[in-house]
Design a protein around this motif. Structure first.
Motif, PDB file in Angstrom:
ATOM      1  N   PRO A  82       0.834  -1.198   0.000  1.00 53.50           N
ATOM      2  CA  PRO A  82       0.000   0.000   0.000  1.00 53.50           C
ATOM      3  C   PRO A  82       0.872   1.253   0.000  1.00 53.50           C
ATOM      4  CG  PRO A  82      -0.053  -1.056   2.144  1.00 53.50           C
ATOM      5  CD  PRO A  82       0.631  -1.996   1.216  1.00 53.50           C
ATOM      6  N   GLN A  84     -10.149   0.652   4.917  1.00 51.60           N
ATOM      7  CA  GLN A  84      -8.851  -0.016   4.956  1.00 51.60           C
ATOM      8  C   GLN A  84      -8.092   0.277   6.242  1.00 51.60           C
ATOM      9  OE1 GLN A  84      -6.996   1.336   1.443  1.00 51.60           O
ATOM     10  NE2 GLN A  84      -7.984  -0.161   0.127  1.00 51.60           N
ATOM     11  N   SER A  85      -8.563   1.275   6.979  1.00 49.93           N
ATOM     12  CA  SER A  85      -7.860   1.616   8.207  1.00 49.93           C
ATOM     13  C   SER A  85      -8.804   1.470   9.391  1.00 49.93           C
ATOM     14  CB  SER A  85      -7.333   3.044   8.139  1.00 49.93           C
ATOM     15  OG  SER A  85      -8.368   3.914   7.750  1.00 49.93           O
TER      16      SER A  85
END
Lengths: 92, 208
Positions: B29, B86-87
């Motif tokens: 990422p 995603q976090s």
């Protein structure tokens, strides 16, 4: 390697290596505007964490101020009429 | 060489499994700095923000004006959705929105109590100044890490490395949020200035 092992035996929480933490702290340091300008290696991780906390608090405060401003603006302006202008300016 | 019972991964030549796999094509990422500064992210977020703000205004009853807290919540939710889950902090924001308000109040009460205990806990730490400076510094760092964990949403009980990653992502995302909201406010205030001028011109034409 032996010193790393002895450190992990002292504190139970540092299962992750100190190198990894130092690497992440330096990444965080690159994000903060103040420490990035100085860009010393002498900035300790405690200092970086402190700066991060302060910076996030500052950003939260800015978001609050901008929310107030936007709330006032939303009252007065009619979104449908100026929406085209807004989107155009944002895409610029 | 005695066998080391290490739990964390250490790069050793005898373990090729941890190394590159030829079948994998996924790239790691991007770092938070670049991820949140791309034009596409800003445009995505700004469009989401405008939609959310419009929805908030439609939902608010006409006599009541849109409060600043509603705007902030809409902005945070839009930001969390732009993160695409995603976090951890983005998921925490979205989950907290769905839970009832009572839970939020209980959390606030718990936080106040925790702050008081923290004030009591700090003096004992300074009393133990006789220990080596390394341990004292570690304690300082741990304190600051806990403080950071309280500020970043949903990161209270994370290990240090994960918390630092989340904090970096959160800082970059907040910067983008501030940039976008400021640009929107500027655009709206500019539009507010220009529209009354057009109305004045129309009135002048009708009058003459």
């Amino acid at each position: 390697m032996s010193s790393w092992r002895s450190r992990s035996q002292q504190s139970n929480s540092s299962r992750i290596s100190d190198e990894q933490i130092n690497d992440l702290v330096s990444k965080l340091q690159m994000l903060l505007p103040e420490t990035r300008i100085r860009n010393n290696d002498r900035v300790s991780s405690a200092k970086v964490l402190q700066e991060t906390c302060n910076y996030i608090k500052n950003l939260h405060r800015e978001v609050d101020d901008l929310s107030e401003r936007l709330a006032e603006l939303l009252e007065t302006t009619d979104m449908s009429s100026s929406q085209a202008a807004i989107i155009r300016s944002l895409f610029m | 060489m005695a066998s080391t019972p290490s739990s964390s991964s250490s790069p050793s030549p005898s373990q090729p499994k941890a190394r590159k796999k030829p079948g994998q094509t996924t790239s790691p990422p991007p770092p938070p700095q670049t991820k949140w500064r791309t034009g596409t992210q800003e445009r995505l977020y700004s469009r989401r923000l405008v939609d959310a703000l419009q929805a908030t205004r439609d939902r608010a009853q006409p006599p009541e004006s849109v409060g600043s807290r509603a705007v902030k919540e809409a902005a945070d939710s839009a930001l969390a959705m732009t993160a695409r889950g995603q976090s951890r902090w983005s998921r925490a924001i979205l989950f907290n929105r769905n839970s009832c308000r009572k839970r939020v109040l209980v959390k606030a009460g718990g936080k106040i109590r925790r702050n008081r205990r923290k004030h009591q806990a700090i003096p004992p730490a300074t009393e133990e100044a006789g220990t080596t400076s390394g341990v004292l510094k570690e304690r300082k760092v741990k304190e600051r890490l806990k403080k950071l964990g309280r500020i970043v949403p949903g990161c209270k009980k994370l290990p240090a490395a994960t918390l630092l990653e989340e904090a970096a992502d959160y800082v970059a995302a907040l910067e983008m949020q501030v940039r976008t909201m400021r640009a929107l406010a500027e655009a709206l205030s500019a539009a507010a200035v220009s529209v009354p001028e057009e109305e004045e011109m129309e009135i002048a034409e009708q009058g003459s």
